[in-house]
Design an enzyme around this catalytic site. Structure first.
Site, PDB file in Angstrom:
ATOM      1  CG  ASP A  90       0.027   2.683  -8.209  1.00  0.00           C
ATOM      2  OD1 ASP A  90       0.446   2.064  -7.049  1.00  0.00           O
ATOM      3  OD2 ASP A  90       0.525   3.633  -8.380  1.00  0.00           O
ATOM      4  CG  ASP A 128       3.862  -1.243  -6.620  1.00  0.00           C
ATOM      5  OD1 ASP A 128       4.040  -1.197  -7.853  1.00  0.00           O
ATOM      6  OD2 ASP A 128       3.893  -0.600  -5.707  1.00  0.00           O
ATOM      7  CG  ASP A 144       7.877   2.916   2.823  1.00  0.00           C
ATOM      8  OD1 ASP A 144       7.162   1.892   2.919  1.00  0.00           O
ATOM      9  OD2 ASP A 144       7.523   4.092   2.424  1.00  0.00           O
TER      10      ASP A 144
HETATM   11  P1  ATP Z   1       1.152   5.132  -3.038  1.00  0.00           P
HETATM   12  O1  ATP Z   1      -0.388   5.025  -2.642  1.00  0.00           O
HETATM   13  O2  ATP Z   1       1.396   6.546  -2.863  1.00  0.00           O
HETATM   14  O3  ATP Z   1       1.311   4.689  -4.696  1.00  0.00           O
HETATM   15  P2  ATP Z   1       2.720   3.119  -2.160  1.00  0.00           P
HETATM   16  O4  ATP Z   1       2.897   2.329  -0.865  1.00  0.00           O
HETATM   17  O5  ATP Z   1       2.279   2.191  -3.361  1.00  0.00           O
HETATM   18  O6  ATP Z   1       1.988   4.392  -1.869  1.00  0.00           O
HETATM   19  P3  ATP Z   1       4.706   3.495  -3.943  1.00  0.00           P
HETATM   20  O7  ATP Z   1       5.915   4.584  -4.168  1.00  0.00           O
HETATM   21  O8  ATP Z   1       4.086   3.064  -5.083  1.00  0.00           O
HETATM   22  O9  ATP Z   1       3.990   3.796  -2.818  1.00  0.00           O
HETATM   23  O10 ATP Z   1       5.851   2.242  -3.493  1.00  0.00           O
HETATM   24  C1  ATP Z   1       5.408   0.891  -3.441  1.00  0.00           C
HETATM   25  C2  ATP Z   1       5.999   0.236  -2.326  1.00  0.00           C
HETATM   26  O11 ATP Z   1       7.427   0.179  -2.452  1.00  0.00           O
HETATM   27  C3  ATP Z   1       5.875   0.918  -1.093  1.00  0.00           C
HETATM   28  O12 ATP Z   1       4.350   0.388  -0.445  1.00  0.00           O
HETATM   29  C4  ATP Z   1       6.890   0.485   0.020  1.00  0.00           C
HETATM   30  O13 ATP Z   1       6.701  -0.851   0.263  1.00  0.00           O
HETATM   31  C5  ATP Z   1       8.278   0.504  -1.282  1.00  0.00           C
HETATM   32  N1  ATP Z   1       8.725   1.720  -1.204  1.00  0.00           N
HETATM   33  C6  ATP Z   1       8.461   2.857  -1.821  1.00  0.00           C
HETATM   34  N2  ATP Z   1       9.410   3.630  -1.576  1.00  0.00           N
HETATM   35  C7  ATP Z   1      10.102   3.302  -0.714  1.00  0.00           C
HETATM   36  C8  ATP Z   1      11.249   3.823  -0.122  1.00  0.00           C
HETATM   37  N3  ATP Z   1      11.579   5.150  -0.203  1.00  0.00           N
HETATM   38  N4  ATP Z   1      12.117   3.180   0.926  1.00  0.00           N
HETATM   39  C9  ATP Z   1      11.628   1.951   0.969  1.00  0.00           C
HETATM   40  N5  ATP Z   1      10.576   1.221   0.480  1.00  0.00           N
HETATM   41  C10 ATP Z   1      10.019   1.993  -0.445  1.00  0.00           C
HETATM   42 MG    MG Z   2       1.984   2.533  -5.054  1.00  0.00          MG
END
Ligand code: ATP
Ligand code: MG
Length: 404
Positions: free
Chosen positions: A52, A54, A136
């Site tokens: 996905d 962002d 994070d």
């Molecule tokens: P995935 O591949 O699991 O989707 P992701 O890194 O994209 O990994 P998401 O949960 O989609 O994870 O979150 C998107 C972004 O938002 C993360 O990359 C991070 O920068 C930020 N983020 C998500 N959760 C947190 C958190 N608990 N605290 C701080 N930043 C967060």
């Molecule tokens: Mg993601």
């Protein structure tokens, strides 16, 4: 801050969603800043196809709502826009502010914390530099500008990506206290991406394990699903155990269990996780993962509870079985916010077990209905393996033959 230009990395353009590009271009044209961010940039740099995308911008949620007619605003902790397309939606968030930069009074009002230091709301807008600090881990805080193909790195994320290191941004203990789900995210990413956890990031984990209890049930549920979908859930489970976190994850209703039941749960959990991983790696049967997982790991609690209720209330086994199903699942829903649909499917899978065990003795037994047939057979097979029970194997074989 480092700006890395396209000579220094290799991103396959085909891996970027056309819809994400549309959103980014639209924001840019309207005069806003806009970047791809988070897991998608990380995965693109690792040569993977992100699942996905962002986008982050300096446009506020209300402005986003006006720019994208196909969008809706979601989220309580932090309002974000989902821009909807036919096959996916793109998540667009406004740069988040760093609480340290606003006055104490504002801080008190806007970002309430609990005694543990957990942030209850986090609703301050800010500049991109601050947004980076709020993320994070460093490799999740890279910003990709598609108009000039440059990457902005405020937190040494590129260097950590090269060294395959998971490092929390800022002071790890504070960051875990603010949002304990980060403990699970750090562990998940280290296994998922096969990277090491930097020492200072790893150190507080066991010490702060108790914070896991504060994770709201809906967020815990989402994270568990993410863990299960990695295809490496067994390794994650092992790592969670290494950090002594497993007993603190509220995955089982607070019901007294015999040692025998606990041992069976350990066994069936291992077999279930390995089965899920195997299915995901081979791209088979990826639907109904939560139903499959929870119906399996809770099965032996269901059996023990049925026996206890039967003894206690002196009622028939079938009645006790149904009574127990409702009791366990309602207690369980308090721990993990399971969607209703999932609960009702688990119920059906469990009920079907009760009947299919009698299939050789009672000609009136119906086969499980189509919707749950596969899941019921899978649970039966897991039980057969866990208990090394030949009779259950035979029933499993019989059902599979019937379905051909
Ligand atoms: P995935 O591949 O699991 O989707 P992701 O890194 O994209 O990994 P998401 O949960 O989609 O994870 O979150 C998107 C972004 O938002 C993360 O990359 C991070 O920068 C930020 N983020 C998500 N959760 C947190 C958190 N608990 N605290 C701080 N930043 C967060
Ligand atoms: Mg993601």
């Amino acid at each position: 801050m480092n700006i890395i230009n396209k000579k220094n990395y290799n991103i396959k353009k085909n891996n970027i969603s056309k819809n994400a590009i549309k959103v980014l271009n639209r924001l840019k044209k309207t005069g806003y800043q806009a970047y791809l961010v988070g897991g998608s940039v990380r995965d693109l740099l690792l040569g993977k196809k992100p699942k996905d995308f962002d986008v982050t911008t300096n446009a506020t949620p209300e402005q986003l709502r006006k720019i994208f007619r196909n969008s809706r605003l979601v989220g309580k902790r932090f309002r974000i826009a989902h821009v909807m397309f036919r096959t996916e939606f793109i998540e667009v968030s406004t740069f988040r502010g760093n609480q340290k930069n606003i006055s104490k009074y504002q801080n008190y009002k806007k970002n309430k914390k609990t005694i543990n230091g957990m942030l209850l709301s986090d609703n301050t807008f800010g500049k991109i530099e601050e947004d980076a600090q709020r993320r994070d881990i460093t490799i999740n805080a890279l910003y990709y500008d598609i108009t000039n193909y440059s990457i902005r790195d405020y937190v040494q994320g590129i260097s950590d990506l090269k060294q395959r290191t998971i490092r929390l941004i800022g002071d790890p203990e504070t960051r875990y206290r603010e949002d304990p789900i980060r403990i699970l995210r750090v562990i998940r990413f280290s296994v998922q991406l096969n990277m090491k956890i930097e020492e200072k990031t790893a150190e507080p984990i066991s010490r702060l394990a108790n914070l896991l209890k504060n994770i709201p049930s809906a967020r815990l549920f989402n994270e568990i699903i993410k863990l299960l979908e990695t295809g490496k859930s067994y390794d994650i489970y092992q790592k969670i155990k290494q950090f002594n976190l497993f007993q603190l994850l509220s995955l089982f209703p607070k019901i007294k269990m015999s040692t025998h039941t606990k041992n069976l749960i350990q066994l069936i959990s291992t077999i279930t996780l390995k089965t899920i991983d195997n299915n995901i790696q081979k791209k088979i049967n990826n639907n109904f993962i939560p139903e499959f997982f929870f119906s399996a790991i809770l099965w032996y609690i269901q059996i023990e509870m049925t026996m206890n209720i039967q003894k206690e209330k002196k009622i028939e086994k079938k009645e006790a079985f149904l009574f127990s199903i409702n009791k366990i699942l309602s207690e369980f829903s308090l721990l993990l916010a399971l969607p209703k649909q999932i609960i009702s499917t688990i119920k059906e899978i469990w009920k079907s077990q009760f009947y299919i065990e009698k299939i050789f003795n009672d000609i009136n037994v119906k086969l499980p209905n189509k919707k749950i047939f596969h899941q019921s057979c899978q649970l039966l097979l897991l039980r057969a393996e866990t208990e090394k029970n030949m009779q259950l194997y035979k029933i499993f074989q019989y059902l599979i033959n019937q379905s051909k």
